[in-house]
Design an enzyme around this catalytic site. Structure first.
Site, PDB file in Angstrom:
ATOM      1  N   PRO A 128       0.888  -1.528   0.118  1.00 48.57           N
ATOM      2  CA  PRO A 128       0.344   0.257   0.222  1.00 48.57           C
ATOM      3  C   PRO A 128       0.424   1.050  -0.245  1.00 48.57           C
ATOM      4  O   PRO A 128       0.817   1.967   0.906  1.00 48.57           O
ATOM      5  CB  PRO A 128      -1.021  -0.516   1.336  1.00 48.57           C
ATOM      6  N   CYS A 129       1.513   1.972  -1.345  1.00 46.91           N
ATOM      7  CA  CYS A 129       1.842   2.281  -1.443  1.00 46.91           C
ATOM      8  C   CYS A 129       1.268   4.119  -0.941  1.00 46.91           C
ATOM      9  O   CYS A 129       2.049   4.870  -1.102  1.00 46.91           O
ATOM     10  CB  CYS A 129       3.569   2.537  -2.433  1.00 46.91           C
TER      11      CYS A 129
END
Length: 167
Positions: A128-129
């Site tokens: 989850p950048c």
């Protein structure tokens, strides 16, 4: 050697290219190239890992999945791998800043390197950048486009906290 696959999933935030092997996922990438989108394959005869990835992404977009349970393998430097691993520790519905990430990595001076590694993540959404924002709370940098980052964060905020809007 494991056989590789590439398939496509039409998500609420656009077409996703999903690649991997029978043992792990190596890519979830936003496809904005109309030519590639035109040749996107169907979902016939997909390997189990592709089906698992699509099922979990569908659950995520429906607000039914907060944690992905799928093996991921990305090639990168030792530092990039460390950053991508750290991304996995950001809770669903929460955000962190690049400076906080650098501090968790043990050195505030690596903020630019951490941001660069974050931008080189090849497994969008699952790693989850999109949960990393600027220290001032602003949305900054997202390979998939800031509109997608805003949409993903909004989805997570609504599901996790019942809040209607984030930004």
């Amino acid at each position: 050697m494991s056989a590789t696959f590439t398939t496509y999933y039409q998500s609420p935030v656009g077409l996703l290219r999903i690649s991997g092997t029978d043992q792990y996922l190596s890519e979830v990438h936003f496809v904005d190239n109309e030519e590639e989108a035109a040749v996107a394959t169907g979902t016939d005869n997909l390997p189990p890992m592709a089906i698992l990835a699509m099922d979990q992404l569908i659950e995520y977009f429906q607000g039914q999945r907060r944690i992905f349970e799928i093996p991921v393998n990305q090639e990168g430097t030792e530092f990039q791998l460390k950053v991508w691993n750290e991304l996995m520790n950001i809770p669903y519905g929460k955000t962190t800043s690049y400076i906080d990430m650098a501090l968790r990595l043990g050195d505030p001076k690596v903020i630019r390197a951490a941001a660069s590694a974050n931008g080189r993540n090849h497994v969008a959404i699952i790693v989850p950048c999109h949960r990393v924002i600027g220290a001032n709370g602003e949305l900054v940098g997202y390979a998939g486009g800031l509109w997608r980052k805003k949409w993903l964060l909004g989805l997570e905020k609504r599901v996790a906290h019942g809040v209607q809007t984030l930004f």
